[in-house]
Design a protein around this motif. Sequence first.
Motif, mmCIF file in Angstrom:
data_model
loop_
_atom_site.group_PDB
_atom_site.id
_atom_site.type_symbol
_atom_site.label_atom_id
_atom_site.label_comp_id
_atom_site.label_asym_id
_atom_site.label_seq_id
_atom_site.Cartn_x
_atom_site.Cartn_y
_atom_site.Cartn_z
ATOM 1 N N LEU A 286 38.888 43.194 36.546
ATOM 2 C CA LEU A 286 40.271 43.778 37.031
ATOM 3 C C LEU A 286 41.066 44.679 35.653
ATOM 4 C CD1 LEU A 286 41.820 40.244 38.133
ATOM 5 C CD2 LEU A 286 40.874 42.216 39.336
ATOM 6 N N VAL B 227 48.541 41.075 38.362
ATOM 7 C CA VAL B 227 47.091 40.974 37.978
ATOM 8 C C VAL B 227 46.795 39.496 37.888
ATOM 9 C CG1 VAL B 227 45.572 41.208 35.856
ATOM 10 C CG2 VAL B 227 47.277 43.323 36.724
ATOM 11 N N ALA C 239 43.763 37.821 39.670
ATOM 12 C CA ALA C 239 42.760 36.895 38.903
ATOM 13 C C ALA C 239 42.752 35.607 39.636
ATOM 14 C CB ALA C 239 43.092 36.669 37.611
ATOM 15 N N VAL D 3 40.125 39.334 33.764
ATOM 16 C CA VAL D 3 41.093 40.624 33.546
ATOM 17 C C VAL D 3 40.308 41.519 32.389
ATOM 18 C CG1 VAL D 3 43.200 41.453 32.685
ATOM 19 C CG2 VAL D 3 42.897 39.280 34.379
ATOM 20 N N THR E 53 43.481 45.543 29.619
ATOM 21 C CA THR E 53 44.609 45.463 30.384
ATOM 22 C C THR E 53 45.496 44.136 30.064
ATOM 23 O OG1 THR E 53 43.216 46.172 32.378
ATOM 24 C CG2 THR E 53 45.049 44.898 32.825
ATOM 25 N N LEU E 54 44.888 43.126 29.427
ATOM 26 C CA LEU E 54 45.529 42.049 28.999
ATOM 27 C C LEU E 54 46.221 42.456 27.807
ATOM 28 C CD1 LEU E 54 45.469 38.935 29.875
ATOM 29 C CD2 LEU E 54 43.966 38.694 27.992
#
Length: 386
Positions: A121, A138, A142, A152, A156-157
């Motif tokens: 993701l 998101v 997940a 993830v 992105t995190l």
Amino acid sequence: MDIYLVGGAVRDALLGLPVVDRDYVVVGALPEQLLQQGYQQVGKDFPVFLHPKSKDEYALARTERKSGSGYNGFICDFGPNITLEEDLSRRDLTINAIAQDENGMLFDPYGGQADLDSRTLRHVSDAFSEDPLRVLRVARFAARFHHLGFRVANDTLTLMRQIAASGELSALTPERVWKETEKALACEQPQVFFEVLRSCNALNAMFPELEKLFSSTEAHALQALWHGTQLTTELACRFAALTLQLDVAALTALCERSKVPTEHKELALLSSRWHQRIHALRDPNRDDAEQILALFQATDSWRRPERFAHLLLCAQADWQASIAFDSSAVLDSSAEPYPQRAQLWHWFKALQAITAGPFVAQGLKGPAIGEAIKQARLVQLQQWLA
């Protein structure tokens, strides 16, 4: 004018999942052209149209510019000059930024197919951080795709943590937060939603009561939610299983602030108040008939039998979560996993058969009828427990 299938329909088809909703983007067109073909316009901030027959959504290709705080703070530009690639660039994740034309050809300018293959993701661009709602989205994706091995991406995190630190999450309305949460609760692995929110420091902004709960009993709360998910698809039960360890004050605050539906709130409060009492029914021969009857009375089980059944289910989810972390527990694999649930339900159904008819025939009236029913049920319980 070119029309492309976009978003979840393309993603799910590539994953081999059922396609439920189909959304389309229209490139190179003006609103008047679609209206002339019988499409019905429904969008206010930007042109979205319903197909005259299928009622699928068709949106003109558009771009967005940040103009304020929150997920509504955008100015949308649309028109025949907006390209497909520009439209796809505003989407949240690469796996949602794949388009398919009418001949089945895929357009994937941001590597969505590669991320599908690697089960990742990943955000499309740094513009991701302009919309705080995407933190919840998101986390929900997940949870939805956890069983397929999705995770993830680290970068992105990082962006999600930056959004949480910025305070932008406070701009989200309770209704929008709950809508995403409810969708997450419907997933096969809803606990992942809360795990991801906590991992990016967003849980405290969304559900501070859960953040405090997780600081000491994270594993139990998430295990209870997982067990509740195995037992039922009822979202009220799943929510109650998750929040059952909260005290009444904290649970009430969470429900009121987050606009949790009344059904969910009522079941969660009942579960919080009564789960320990239900757990205590380990030896029916030692139990107190008056306390059991009080449980039936206080939970309004006679009028709300389905909710009472859900209460028992939530208690089972909590108990199984406790057992999962009790290394000293010895389980009999041949026994019922939670006999209290079956026993209480058996008693309840039998006592439910004691109704007003015979007492009315005796000439009783008003409150005396209710008291006579109560005493008859108590006597029956005492006989069973003798």
